[in-house]
Design a protein around this motif. Structure first.
Motif, short mmCIF file in Angstrom:
data_model
loop_
_atom_site.label_atom_id
_atom_site.label_comp_id
_atom_site.label_asym_id
_atom_site.label_seq_id
_atom_site.Cartn_x
_atom_site.Cartn_y
_atom_site.Cartn_z
N ALA A 185 0.81 -1.22 0.00
CA ALA A 185 0.00 0.00 0.00
C ALA A 185 0.84 1.27 0.00
N GLY A 186 2.15 1.14 -0.14
CA GLY A 186 3.00 2.31 -0.04
C GLY A 186 3.82 2.56 -1.29
N TRP A 217 2.45 6.65 2.43
CA TRP A 217 1.44 5.65 2.79
C TRP A 217 0.13 6.39 3.02
N GLN A 218 -0.88 6.07 2.21
CA GLN A 218 -2.13 6.82 2.20
C GLN A 218 -1.81 8.31 2.03
N GLN A 219 -2.20 9.15 2.97
CA GLN A 219 -1.95 10.59 2.83
C GLN A 219 -0.74 11.05 3.63
N ARG A 220 0.02 10.11 4.16
CA ARG A 220 1.16 10.47 5.00
C ARG A 220 2.47 10.35 4.23
N ARG A 221 3.42 11.19 4.62
CA ARG A 221 4.76 11.12 4.05
C ARG A 221 5.76 11.13 5.20
N TYR A 232 4.63 -1.35 7.45
CA TYR A 232 3.23 -1.02 7.19
C TYR A 232 2.55 -2.16 6.44
N ASP A 234 -1.77 -2.89 4.58
CA ASP A 234 -2.88 -2.16 3.96
C ASP A 234 -3.69 -1.35 4.97
N ARG A 235 -3.63 -1.73 6.25
CA ARG A 235 -4.49 -1.11 7.26
C ARG A 235 -3.79 -0.06 8.11
N SER A 236 -2.51 -0.21 8.36
CA SER A 236 -1.85 0.69 9.28
C SER A 236 -0.36 0.79 8.97
#
Length: 325
Positions: A185-186, A217-221, A232, A234-236
């Motif tokens: 997911a990253g 990862w998602q909206q985090r950098r 990481y 898919d969930r956290s």
């Protein structure tokens, strides 16, 4: 039933992967509740279509027959694992197909039992390594990939790859634009860095060995500096931690070291480097913390060490399967 074939106009129809997909489709049909004698006749006709069809079916049959005694024995010894170790087949359908039915078990093309041979997904990767194999791929002047055992990557651009599974060390050498690694997911970005990426069991572990790596990862950098690690799925995404950098890159030296690790983790690692499969059937033994160091080319010696030092009962079965209890 209409035979589960590709469009005959497709130029890939006779490629190995296409034939493997057809075989897998036949197996899915074979296990359906409305399989008929006409279907059995059609399957025989499919096998006779060409030498390639016959050879693919024969090779799958040989693989399954080699594994069958081990899987049957292991399933009998551990009924709770039977759904993993064997696929039930209705006796009546075996009568339909005779020896060919045993080959059909090799569904095997898509989801091999115990990971005993490469799946179609693995075979279709741009680059892959087999069990115990390592290789280096120079994708450009700015990006070099060192692949560890059981690793699959696809090339997205000259300086961008997707790590489908396994482990790789990436060297980014002063690229004007960041090199990119997609993993789970990253997305990982680096311009001048050396970092290790491991993608197993849907979990990704990124270890920065030199330079700096950005993890999106998602909206985090998050930026990892040398000596930092991030895990990481898919969930956290976990918090950044100090990385055991020598442990993360130990595979490059041909040796694996474990200090205070549960034996179950050691067995998982052995399975990445050894053909066949080691099954740990004693949960208490699996939780035991161990201290071990061994060469990745001497995994059978590591199993003997587990037997002698930690009192495990070891049963060797055909097909490279070992039961530890």
């Amino acid at each position: 039933m209409t035979a589960p074939d590709r469009d005959p106009r497709d130029p890939l129809d006779h490629a190995d992967t296409a034939i493997g997909q057809q075989a897998a489709a036949w197996w899915a049909r074979l296990r359906s509740d409305d399989f008929t004698q006409a279907d059995a006749d059609a399957l025989r006709a499919w096998c006779a279509r060409s030498p390639d069809h016959a050879r693919a079916w024969r090779e799958l049959k040989q693989v399954w027959q080699a594994l069958d005694p081990a899987l049957t024995h292991a399933a009998a010894a551990a009924p709770q694992r039977a759904n993993v170790l064997a696929f039930p087949v209705r006796p009546g359908r075996r009568a339909f197909l005779g020896g060919a039915l045993a080959a059909g078990v090799a569904v095997l093309a898509l989801r091999p039992p115990l990971g005993a041979w490469p799946s179609l997904q693995e075979l279709s990767a741009d680059y892959r390594t087999g069990t115990g194999e390592q290789r280096q791929v120079a994708l450009s002047q700015q990006m070099t990939v060192q692949m560890n055992t059981q690793t699959r990557i696809n090339v997205r651009a000259p300086e961008a790859i997707e790590l489908l599974g396994g482990e790789a060390e990436i060297l980014a050498s002063g690229a004007r634009q960041p090199v990119t690694v997609l993993a789970g997911a990253g997305r990982l970005l680096a311009q001048s860095a050396r970092f290790n990426v491991r993608h197993t069991d849907d979990v990704v572990c990124v270890t920065c060995l030199a330079g700096a790596v950005d993890v999106l990862w998602q909206q985090r950098r998050q930026t990892l500096d040398a000596g930092q690690q991030l895990v990481y799925d898919d969930r956290s995404a976990q918090a950044v931690t100090a990385a055991p950098t020598q442990e993360a890159s130990a595979w490059r030296t041909g040796a694996l070291s474990f200090v205070g690790k549960p034996l179950s983790q050691v067995v998982d690692e052995i399975n990445r480097y050894r053909p066949g499969r080691v099954l740990l059937r004693n949960p208490e033994l699996g939780r035991r913390l161990v201290r071990m160091r061994f060469s990745i080319g001497q995994t059978d010696g590591a199993l003997a060490m587990i037997r002698d030092l930690y009192g495990a009962q070891m049963t060797s079965l055909p097909g490279g399967i070992v039961l530890l209890s």
